[in-house]
Design an enzyme around this catalytic site. Structure first.
Site, PDB file in Angstrom:
ATOM      1  N   HIS A  19       0.833  -1.223   0.000  1.00 55.09           N
ATOM      2  CA  HIS A  19       0.000   0.000   0.000  1.00 55.09           C
ATOM      3  C   HIS A  19       0.856   1.256   0.000  1.00 55.09           C
ATOM      4  O   HIS A  19       0.429   2.308   0.486  1.00 55.09           O
ATOM      5  CB  HIS A  19      -0.956   0.026   1.193  1.00 55.09           C
ATOM      6  CG  HIS A  19      -1.679  -1.260   1.410  1.00 55.09           C
ATOM      7  ND1 HIS A  19      -2.903  -1.532   0.858  1.00 55.09           N
ATOM      8  CD2 HIS A  19      -1.315  -2.378   2.094  1.00 55.09           C
ATOM      9  CE1 HIS A  19      -3.285  -2.762   1.205  1.00 55.09           C
ATOM     10  NE2 HIS A  19      -2.331  -3.304   1.949  1.00 55.09           N
TER      11      HIS A  19
ATOM     12  N   SER B 159      15.768  21.037 -16.973  1.00 57.17           N
ATOM     13  CA  SER B 159      14.633  21.869 -17.344  1.00 57.17           C
ATOM     14  C   SER B 159      15.153  23.139 -17.991  1.00 57.17           C
ATOM     15  O   SER B 159      16.211  23.655 -17.615  1.00 57.17           O
ATOM     16  CB  SER B 159      13.831  22.205 -16.089  1.00 57.17           C
ATOM     17  OG  SER B 159      13.074  23.372 -16.311  1.00 57.17           O
TER      18      SER B 159
ATOM     19  N   LYS C  29      16.815  21.405 -11.866  1.00 59.15           N
ATOM     20  CA  LYS C  29      16.135  20.137 -12.134  1.00 59.15           C
ATOM     21  C   LYS C  29      17.015  19.062 -12.764  1.00 59.15           C
ATOM     22  O   LYS C  29      17.842  19.333 -13.611  1.00 59.15           O
ATOM     23  CB  LYS C  29      14.941  20.385 -13.077  1.00 59.15           C
ATOM     24  CG  LYS C  29      13.801  21.165 -12.446  1.00 59.15           C
ATOM     25  CD  LYS C  29      13.054  20.341 -11.413  1.00 59.15           C
ATOM     26  CE  LYS C  29      12.257  19.249 -12.045  1.00 59.15           C
ATOM     27  NZ  LYS C  29      10.850  19.508 -12.162  1.00 59.15           N
TER      28      LYS C  29
ATOM     29  N   GLU D  88      10.368   7.800 -17.275  1.00 61.21           N
ATOM     30  CA  GLU D  88       9.060   8.424 -17.529  1.00 61.21           C
ATOM     31  C   GLU D  88       8.555   8.087 -18.932  1.00 61.21           C
ATOM     32  O   GLU D  88       7.392   7.755 -19.132  1.00 61.21           O
ATOM     33  CB  GLU D  88       9.153   9.943 -17.380  1.00 61.21           C
ATOM     34  CG  GLU D  88       9.261  10.405 -15.944  1.00 61.21           C
ATOM     35  CD  GLU D  88       9.436  11.916 -15.877  1.00 61.21           C
ATOM     36  OE1 GLU D  88       8.473  12.607 -15.543  1.00 61.21           O
ATOM     37  OE2 GLU D  88      10.539  12.406 -16.175  1.00 61.21           O
TER      38      GLU D  88
END
Ligand code: ARG
Length: 457
Positions: free
Chosen positions: A157, A278, A284, A291
């Protein structure tokens, strides 16, 4: 009007729009190697059977060698007027060698020809994938071995559950990938059957030798019903289903890598070469590769659905609908090949941060089950042990402490069965070492599993 292979029957040419709509040469030309290979095997068989002459065969072989060289050199003029890879090559062959080229299509149809080409193409793709599965599995085994003892909070969970080792966690993915690899190998058996000889759908009146062609092309046997041979695309669907499931696994792994790389978690870092920055936020470092892999799973699932839908309404035998099988199949194979390759390269660049994993383990009462098991071993029924430990966790939580940091007298207030030996079971190392059976997370078992997996084909 350009004469094409079938224009004799027609009184007017097709419009440019129809031509573009019905042509497949823009995407099926990538099967040119398979198309030529299939044609050469067919021609050889025709000559052996006395259906064409030895001179015709020699002319076809000479012409095809030149065509292959032209295509490889980028010098071949692919022509939309000739619809697909098959007709483009046949037309060039006839231009090069005359009547021998026109005899090549004896006893054959584009229906059995295209089915043969796709199977040859997919077989090659599966063989490439097999090597990539192996490379990724080996890379994960190496990483797992380096971290056979590194404690990681195991989650259920997405809440801290019990300690596991990072190596054990990685081996879960090895299991998935081994099943994926086996599914592809199993699918290959059904891909590897020869449709040629089915001709349009009913077979041919010529005395062909299908077994010979199958052997020439490395097929394990022939498709044994001519109607099925030209209409079946199960093998492509099976492959896409296997690919989709592999992408599910890659996507789950990606999700974990992304989560682990989040600075709040910080369990790993990915090598810079697999991340991007970025254009606005200078700080970043984004996990783009996982992804994108997570995102690309969607297109592979879509292709599977596309192929199922493509087939469901088709009456026997071949229908032009089938031309729509290629782009999804090619894109599925391309996506999976690139994804496995990049993951195999990325895995050794995963920098593990054991301190962060250990710190997270201290926060979630990960050894509470061990304390319950300890009480059971001292004679308490499991449900009562569970209750006692739950109360201990609640008390520890109120104090902001770990179970291992509660004094003995306090622990004993939850059960008189608790003795000074309890602290050994409350440590992460003790918890890991205690799960010492096949499939368990004890470092000894993780090492044994790695050795077993390495020795398996
Ligand atoms: N380009 C076609 C395909 O991909 C080849 C087979 C065409 N057969 C036909 N009868 N029109 O399926």
């Amino acid at each position: 009007m350009t004469d094409n292979a079938w224009s004799g029957r027609f009184a007017e040419p097709v419009s440019d729009l129809v031509k573009r709509y019905t042509a497949s040469v823009s995407f099926d030309q990538r099967m040119w190697r398979q198309d030529i290979r299939g044609s050469l095997a067919h021609a050889k068989m025709l000559a052996r059977q006395g259906i064409i002459s030895a001179e015709d065969l020699a002319a076809i072989e000479r012409g095809m060698a030149q065509i292959a060289a032209e295509i490889a050199a980028g010098a071949f003029a692919w022509n939309l007027d000739d619809e697909d890879v098959h007709l483009n090559i046949e037309k060039r062959l006839t231009a090069l060698v005359g009547d021998a080229g026109k005899r090549l299509h004896t006893g054959r149809s584009r229906n059995d020809q295209v089915a043969t080409d796709i199977r040859l193409w997919l077989r090659d793709a599966i063989d490439t994938l097999d090597g990539l599965f192996d490379a990724l599995i080996r890379a994960l085994l190496d990483l797992a071995e380096a971290h056979a003892e590194t404690p990681l909070p195991g989650f259920t969970h997405l809440q801290v559950a019990q300690p596991v080792t990072f190596g054990h966690h990685l081996l879960a993915y090895v299991e998935m990938l081994r099943r994926d690899r086996a599914r592809c190998a199993d699918c290959r058996k059904r891909v590897n059957r020869l449709p040629l000889g089915a001709a349009a759908l009913a077979g041919t009146t010529f005395p062909i030798d299908r077994e010979f062609v199958a052997r020439e092309l490395g097929f394990e046997g022939v498709c044994t019903n001519s109607i099925d041979a030209v209409s079946d695309r199960d093998f492509a669907i099976e492959f896409c289903a296997a690919a989709a499931l592999t992408m599910v696994h890659i996507s789950r792994f990606s999700e974990e890598l992304i989560l682990w790389m989040n600075p709040r978690v910080g369990f790993i870092d990915l090598a810079d070469r697999f991340c991007t920055g970025s254009s606005i936020m200078p700080q970043k470092k984004n996990p783009d590769v996982p992804e994108l892999a997570r995102g690309k799973s969607g297109r592979v699932f879509g292709h599977l659905m596309g192929l199922l839908t493509l087939m469901k309404g088709q009456p026997l035998a071949y229908n032009k609908d089938n031309q729509e099988d290629k782009e999804p199949l090619f894109d599925t194979a391309d996506t999976l090949i690139d994804t496995l390759r990049i993951f195999a390269e990325m895995a050794p660049g995963i920098r593990v941060k054991p301190e962060a994993m250990a710190a997270a383990l201290k926060q979630g009462y990960a050894t509470a089950t061990d304390l319950a098991d300890y009480l059971v071993k001292k004679g308490l029924p499991f449900r009562d042990a569970h209750e006692a430990v739950a109360r201990a966790v609640r008390a520890a939580e109120q104090k902001g402490r770990d179970l291992a940091n509660l004094p003995l007298e306090e622990l004993q207030s939850f059960s008189a069965l608790i003795g000074a030996d309890v602290y050994a079971v409350l440590t992460v190392e003790g918890s890991l070492a205690a799960r010492n059976h096949i499939g368990g997370t004890a470092p000894q078992q993780v090492r044994a599993a790695i050795a077993r997996l390495r020795s398996m084909p």
